[in-house]
Design a protein around this motif. Structure first.
Motif, short mmCIF file in Angstrom:
data_model
loop_
_atom_site.label_atom_id
_atom_site.label_comp_id
_atom_site.label_asym_id
_atom_site.label_seq_id
_atom_site.Cartn_x
_atom_site.Cartn_y
_atom_site.Cartn_z
N ALA A 63 43.90 62.19 -25.25
CA ALA A 63 44.43 62.29 -23.89
C ALA A 63 45.87 61.81 -23.79
CB ALA A 63 43.55 61.48 -22.94
N LYS A 64 46.23 60.79 -24.57
CA LYS A 64 47.59 60.25 -24.56
C LYS A 64 48.04 59.89 -23.15
CE LYS A 64 48.95 62.85 -28.68
NZ LYS A 64 49.85 63.88 -29.25
N LEU A 65 47.18 59.16 -22.45
CA LEU A 65 47.49 58.76 -21.08
C LEU A 65 48.74 57.89 -21.04
CD1 LEU A 65 43.85 57.89 -19.96
CD2 LEU A 65 45.15 59.96 -19.42
N ARG A 66 49.50 58.06 -19.98
CA ARG A 66 50.79 57.37 -19.88
C ARG A 66 50.62 55.87 -19.79
NH1 ARG A 66 55.58 59.15 -15.67
NH2 ARG A 66 57.17 57.66 -16.32
N GLN A 67 49.56 55.42 -19.10
CA GLN A 67 49.35 53.99 -18.91
C GLN A 67 47.89 53.63 -19.20
OE1 GLN A 67 51.14 52.29 -15.33
NE2 GLN A 67 52.17 54.23 -14.94
N GLN A 68 47.68 52.40 -19.61
CA GLN A 68 46.33 51.89 -19.79
C GLN A 68 45.84 51.43 -18.42
OE1 GLN A 68 46.45 48.89 -22.84
NE2 GLN A 68 46.47 50.39 -24.49
N ALA A 69 45.20 52.33 -17.71
CA ALA A 69 44.78 52.06 -16.34
C ALA A 69 43.30 52.38 -16.19
CB ALA A 69 45.60 52.91 -15.36
N CYS A 70 42.62 51.60 -15.38
CA CYS A 70 41.19 51.80 -15.11
C CYS A 70 40.96 51.83 -13.61
CB CYS A 70 40.35 50.69 -15.73
SG CYS A 70 40.40 50.62 -17.52
N VAL A 71 40.05 52.67 -13.16
CA VAL A 71 39.78 52.79 -11.72
C VAL A 71 39.24 51.48 -11.16
CG1 VAL A 71 39.45 55.29 -11.77
CG2 VAL A 71 37.50 53.77 -12.23
N GLU A 72 38.60 50.67 -12.00
CA GLU A 72 38.08 49.39 -11.53
C GLU A 72 39.20 48.44 -11.10
OE1 GLU A 72 35.07 51.31 -14.10
OE2 GLU A 72 37.21 50.88 -14.32
N ASP A 73 40.44 48.71 -11.54
CA ASP A 73 41.57 47.84 -11.24
C ASP A 73 42.42 48.34 -10.07
OD1 ASP A 73 40.86 46.17 -13.35
OD2 ASP A 73 42.08 47.28 -14.79
N ARG A 80 49.71 51.32 0.25
CA ARG A 80 50.16 52.58 -0.34
C ARG A 80 49.49 53.80 0.29
NH1 ARG A 80 49.05 51.76 -6.57
NH2 ARG A 80 47.18 50.80 -5.71
N GLY A 81 48.70 53.55 1.34
CA GLY A 81 48.04 54.65 2.02
C GLY A 81 46.85 55.21 1.26
N LEU A 82 46.23 54.39 0.42
CA LEU A 82 45.08 54.85 -0.34
C LEU A 82 43.84 54.92 0.56
CD1 LEU A 82 45.48 52.80 -3.66
CD2 LEU A 82 46.11 55.17 -3.23
N ASP A 83 43.13 56.02 0.44
CA ASP A 83 41.90 56.23 1.19
C ASP A 83 40.73 55.82 0.29
OD1 ASP A 83 39.53 57.35 2.27
OD2 ASP A 83 40.69 58.87 3.35
N ARG A 84 40.08 54.70 0.61
CA ARG A 84 39.04 54.17 -0.25
C ARG A 84 37.88 55.16 -0.42
NH1 ARG A 84 37.22 48.88 -1.84
NH2 ARG A 84 38.88 47.93 -0.61
N SER A 85 37.47 55.80 0.66
CA SER A 85 36.33 56.72 0.57
C SER A 85 36.69 57.93 -0.29
CB SER A 85 35.89 57.17 1.96
OG SER A 85 36.93 57.85 2.64
N LEU A 86 37.92 58.42 -0.16
CA LEU A 86 38.35 59.55 -0.98
C LEU A 86 38.41 59.15 -2.44
CD1 LEU A 86 39.50 62.38 -1.44
CD2 LEU A 86 41.76 61.49 -0.85
N LEU A 87 38.96 57.99 -2.73
CA LEU A 87 39.06 57.54 -4.12
C LEU A 87 37.68 57.29 -4.72
CD1 LEU A 87 42.18 55.24 -4.03
CD2 LEU A 87 41.85 57.23 -5.49
N THR A 88 36.75 56.79 -3.92
CA THR A 88 35.38 56.61 -4.40
C THR A 88 34.80 57.95 -4.83
OG1 THR A 88 35.02 54.69 -2.98
CG2 THR A 88 33.06 55.84 -3.79
N MET A 89 35.05 58.98 -4.04
CA MET A 89 34.57 60.32 -4.39
C MET A 89 35.24 60.84 -5.65
SD MET A 89 35.60 63.77 -4.27
CE MET A 89 36.84 63.89 -2.96
N LEU A 90 36.54 60.59 -5.79
CA LEU A 90 37.26 61.05 -6.97
C LEU A 90 36.76 60.34 -8.23
CD1 LEU A 90 40.91 61.21 -5.57
CD2 LEU A 90 39.40 63.14 -6.05
N VAL A 91 36.48 59.05 -8.11
CA VAL A 91 36.00 58.27 -9.25
C VAL A 91 34.65 58.80 -9.73
CG1 VAL A 91 35.15 56.00 -9.94
CG2 VAL A 91 37.31 56.20 -8.72
N GLU A 92 33.80 59.25 -8.81
CA GLU A 92 32.49 59.78 -9.19
C GLU A 92 32.61 61.01 -10.08
OE1 GLU A 92 30.60 60.36 -5.47
OE2 GLU A 92 30.06 58.24 -5.19
N GLY A 93 33.68 61.78 -9.90
CA GLY A 93 33.98 62.86 -10.84
C GLY A 93 33.35 64.20 -10.56
N GLN A 94 32.63 64.35 -9.45
CA GLN A 94 32.01 65.65 -9.18
C GLN A 94 33.06 66.73 -8.98
OE1 GLN A 94 28.80 66.53 -9.38
NE2 GLN A 94 29.44 68.63 -8.96
#
Length: 216
Positions: A63-73, A80-94
């Motif tokens: 994958a060569k991801l640009r940063q070592q980042a985890c959704v748990e963090d 930053r205007g993050l929508d928690r419910s939207l991000l929860t859906m994105l993290v689930e991966g459907q």
């Protein structure tokens, strides 16, 4: 039980996780208290765990991801205007299973690349193939690949991963070759694979950037 011959056979069969578990159990003195079924279950679980870890390591390396980042963090406290419910859906991966796409927009410095990398990391952990590309570097690499015969192979690689991350879209206008490559990549992926695009350029300025009405 003949420990060393058994370990040799396990290693010869490529069952390195089972071999490690076998040695640990013997060294820890647990062998006498375990039945045959318990022995086997422990060995199989250790082998399965080792193989999962190896597959994940290979996916992350590819994958060569640009940063070592985890959704748990993800920090929802930062404004930053993050929508928690939207991000929860994105993290689930459907959305990746549904072959949907994601656009992450915002000014420089708000963490677009970090968030894209975190979602890419989660996709890798979900046993999906991921590839990160900075858009300016990608089009430069594709232009060079035209001259040495690698161009079709690179396009195929971009088309077949479950999640393609195109980071820093919109930093510079596209020439004719880059427009063609962009169209080929998106045509191959649309409806079949998912793509994340990050950009600090407002969407209403994309037409001018692409520079070709038929493409945009």
């Amino acid at each position: 039980m003949l420990t060393h011959p058994t370990l040799d056979q396990l290693h010869q069969l490529g069952l390195h996780g089972m071999a490690k578990a076998f040695a640990d159990i013997e060294a820890g003195g647990e062998a006498a208290s375990l039945g045959h079924a318990e022995w086997l279950a422990l060995l199989l679980e250790r082998e399965a765990s080792l193989r999962r870890d190896k597959r994940l390591s290979k996916r992350l390396q590819y994958a060569k991801l640009r940063q070592q980042a985890c959704v748990e963090d993800i920090d929802y406290r930062t404004p930053r205007g993050l929508d928690r419910s939207l991000l929860t859906m994105l993290v689930e991966g459907q959305w990746i299973a549904d072959h949907a796409n994601l656009l992450i927009c915002g000014p420089s410095g708000v963490g677009k690349s970090w968030l894209a990398s975190a979602l890419g990391n989660k996709a890798c952990r979900d046993n999906r193939s991921v590839l990160y590309q900075r858009v300016p570097r990608l089009f430069s690499d594709l232009a060079l690949a035209r001259g040495d015969g690698r161009h079709p192979r690179l396009l195929r690689a971009l088309g077949r991963v479950d999640l393609l991350i195109l980071d820093d879209w919109g930093l510079e206008p596209l020439d004719a070759a880059a427009r063609h490559d962009l169209l080929e990549i998106l045509e191959d992926r649309y409806g079949h694979r998912s793509t994340i695009v990050t950009s600090q350029l407002p969407v209403d300025q994309w037409h001018a950037l692409i520079g070709e009405p038929m493409t945009s």
